[in-house]
Design a protein around this motif. Structure first.
Motif, mmCIF file in Angstrom:
data_model
loop_
_atom_site.group_PDB
_atom_site.id
_atom_site.type_symbol
_atom_site.label_atom_id
_atom_site.label_comp_id
_atom_site.label_asym_id
_atom_site.label_seq_id
_atom_site.Cartn_x
_atom_site.Cartn_y
_atom_site.Cartn_z
ATOM 1 N N LEU A 29 0.832 -1.201 0.000
ATOM 2 C CA LEU A 29 0.000 0.000 0.000
ATOM 3 C C LEU A 29 0.871 1.258 0.000
ATOM 4 N N VAL A 30 1.905 1.275 0.841
ATOM 5 C CA VAL A 30 2.804 2.422 0.919
ATOM 6 C C VAL A 30 3.543 2.633 -0.401
ATOM 7 N N SER A 31 3.854 1.553 -1.092
ATOM 8 C CA SER A 31 4.584 1.660 -2.363
ATOM 9 C C SER A 31 3.714 2.175 -3.504
ATOM 10 N N ASN A 32 2.392 2.132 -3.329
ATOM 11 C CA ASN A 32 1.514 2.469 -4.439
ATOM 12 C C ASN A 32 0.532 3.606 -4.189
ATOM 13 N N PHE A 33 0.430 4.045 -2.945
ATOM 14 C CA PHE A 33 -0.565 5.066 -2.629
ATOM 15 C C PHE A 33 0.018 6.145 -1.731
ATOM 16 N N ALA A 34 -0.726 7.230 -1.566
ATOM 17 C CA ALA A 34 -0.305 8.345 -0.721
ATOM 18 C C ALA A 34 -0.259 7.914 0.741
ATOM 19 N N VAL A 35 0.671 8.515 1.482
ATOM 20 C CA VAL A 35 0.814 8.243 2.905
ATOM 21 C C VAL A 35 0.767 9.575 3.644
ATOM 22 N N CYS A 36 -0.108 9.668 4.615
ATOM 23 C CA CYS A 36 -0.180 10.848 5.465
ATOM 24 C C CYS A 36 0.721 10.581 6.661
ATOM 25 N N ASP A 37 1.956 11.059 6.598
ATOM 26 C CA ASP A 37 2.945 10.692 7.613
ATOM 27 C C ASP A 37 3.093 11.710 8.732
ATOM 28 N N ARG A 38 2.302 12.731 8.747
ATOM 29 C CA ARG A 38 2.365 13.714 9.830
ATOM 30 C C ARG A 38 1.014 13.814 10.527
ATOM 31 N N TRP A 39 0.345 12.690 10.681
ATOM 32 C CA TRP A 39 -0.949 12.641 11.349
ATOM 33 C C TRP A 39 -0.729 12.475 12.829
ATOM 34 N N PHE A 40 -1.372 13.312 13.606
ATOM 35 C CA PHE A 40 -1.278 13.212 15.051
ATOM 36 C C PHE A 40 -2.688 13.053 15.604
ATOM 37 N N ALA A 41 -2.841 12.179 16.556
ATOM 38 C CA ALA A 41 -4.146 11.956 17.158
ATOM 39 C C ALA A 41 -4.698 13.281 17.674
ATOM 40 N N SER A 42 -5.950 13.526 17.394
ATOM 41 C CA SER A 42 -6.586 14.765 17.833
ATOM 42 C C SER A 42 -6.837 14.771 19.333
ATOM 43 N N VAL A 43 -7.071 13.607 19.899
ATOM 44 C CA VAL A 43 -7.270 13.454 21.342
ATOM 45 C C VAL A 43 -6.228 12.440 21.813
ATOM 46 N N PRO A 44 -5.327 12.834 22.718
ATOM 47 C CA PRO A 44 -4.354 11.855 23.207
ATOM 48 C C PRO A 44 -5.065 10.857 24.116
ATOM 49 N N SER A 45 -5.754 9.933 23.496
ATOM 50 C CA SER A 45 -6.622 9.045 24.245
ATOM 51 C C SER A 45 -6.883 7.771 23.460
ATOM 52 N N SER A 46 -7.900 7.057 23.875
ATOM 53 C CA SER A 46 -8.230 5.766 23.300
ATOM 54 C C SER A 46 -8.951 5.881 21.953
ATOM 55 N N THR A 47 -9.397 4.760 21.451
ATOM 56 C CA THR A 47 -9.885 4.622 20.087
ATOM 57 C C THR A 47 -11.081 5.493 19.722
ATOM 58 N N GLN A 48 -12.177 5.352 20.446
ATOM 59 C CA GLN A 48 -13.424 5.980 20.011
ATOM 60 C C GLN A 48 -13.367 7.504 19.883
ATOM 61 N N PRO A 49 -12.746 8.244 20.822
ATOM 62 C CA PRO A 49 -12.664 9.694 20.622
ATOM 63 C C PRO A 49 -11.944 10.067 19.324
ATOM 64 N N ASN A 50 -10.910 9.317 18.975
ATOM 65 C CA ASN A 50 -10.193 9.629 17.736
ATOM 66 C C ASN A 50 -10.976 9.213 16.502
ATOM 67 N N ARG A 51 -11.733 8.127 16.593
ATOM 68 C CA ARG A 51 -12.608 7.763 15.474
ATOM 69 C C ARG A 51 -13.665 8.845 15.253
ATOM 70 N N LEU A 52 -14.185 9.400 16.353
ATOM 71 C CA LEU A 52 -15.151 10.489 16.226
ATOM 72 C C LEU A 52 -14.528 11.675 15.499
ATOM 73 N N PHE A 53 -13.265 12.001 15.826
ATOM 74 C CA PHE A 53 -12.581 13.095 15.144
ATOM 75 C C PHE A 53 -12.396 12.804 13.662
ATOM 76 N N VAL A 54 -12.018 11.585 13.311
ATOM 77 C CA VAL A 54 -11.815 11.234 11.903
ATOM 78 C C VAL A 54 -13.090 11.469 11.098
ATOM 79 N N HIS A 55 -14.214 11.103 11.694
ATOM 80 C CA HIS A 55 -15.472 11.174 10.949
ATOM 81 C C HIS A 55 -16.215 12.498 11.069
ATOM 82 N N SER A 56 -15.947 13.263 12.148
ATOM 83 C CA SER A 56 -16.744 14.473 12.324
ATOM 84 C C SER A 56 -15.955 15.713 12.731
ATOM 85 N N GLY A 57 -14.655 15.592 12.953
ATOM 86 C CA GLY A 57 -13.841 16.745 13.321
ATOM 87 C C GLY A 57 -13.938 17.125 14.790
#
Length: 192
Positions: free
Chosen positions: A153-181
């Motif tokens: 995948l890395v060899s064939n597609f774009a990589v966002c290599d400067r992504w930082f978790a929006s909430v320094p926390s567990s999974t669900q808060p960050n999934r919420l950020f991915v989908h809704s900001g």
């Protein structure tokens, strides 16, 4: 195939770009343009360095790891030993802590989050919850050949290599950020 490395920083900006790409893809697909599909891969409780850090060998433009990265065994003792980042990851267990408090300790090296984020508390925090095996797990990434799907995948597609978790926390808060900001103030997987 061309590998583009995107520099992404803020969740809202990224969400806007992803939305724009999906709209362009749908218009492009209808009109026969080059973008057919946009896929966003969101990983579970693992850092970019752990899963994709060594991909820098495949593409030097990726902001990955060199092996010179390290964490002290004790952040309050300047003479403490160091654990260097290696490429010996084989499993995703044991799993380092990913609660709000544990991540704050990893990022700041203590519970005090007022100073700069030195990213020097991973070894110390891992030792506090799991001992030696945990310490090695947090300071090892996967060799590209060990994660062949990601390597391709890395060899064939774009990589966002400067992504930082929006909430320094567990999974669900960050999934919420991915989908809704926003996480709506959530800092854990537990509904409050």
């Amino acid at each position: 195939m061309i590998m583009a490395v995107l520099r992404c920083g803020r969740a809202r900006f990224v969400a806007s770009v992803l939305l724009m790409l999906m709209m362009v893809a749908s218009v492009s697909h209808a009109g026969g343009g080059p973008i057919k599909t946009v896929v966003v891969v969101v990983m579970e409780n693992r850092s970019f360095d752990h899963m994709l850090g060594w991909m820098k060998r495949l593409n030097p433009e990726i902001d990955g790891v060199t092996g010179g990265e390290w964490n002290p065994t004790n952040t309050s003792d300047p003479g403490a030993g160091r654990v260097y980042f290696g490429e010996g990851a084989e499993y995703v267990d044991p799993d380092p802590g990913h609660s709000y408090q544990e991540i704050r300790q990893q990022i700041f090296g203590s519970d005090d989050a007022t100073g700069p984020a030195k990213m020097d508390g991973f070894v110390q925090q891992a030792t506090s919850i799991g001992g030696g095996n945990m310490t090695q797990a947090v300071m090892n990434g996967f060799n590209p050949d060990s994660v062949a799907v990601y390597r391709d995948l890395v060899s064939n597609f774009a990589v966002c290599d400067r992504w930082f978790a929006s909430v320094p926390s567990s999974t669900q808060p960050n999934r919420l950020f991915v989908h809704s900001g926003t996480s709506g103030g959530a800092t854990s997987n537990n509904p409050e």
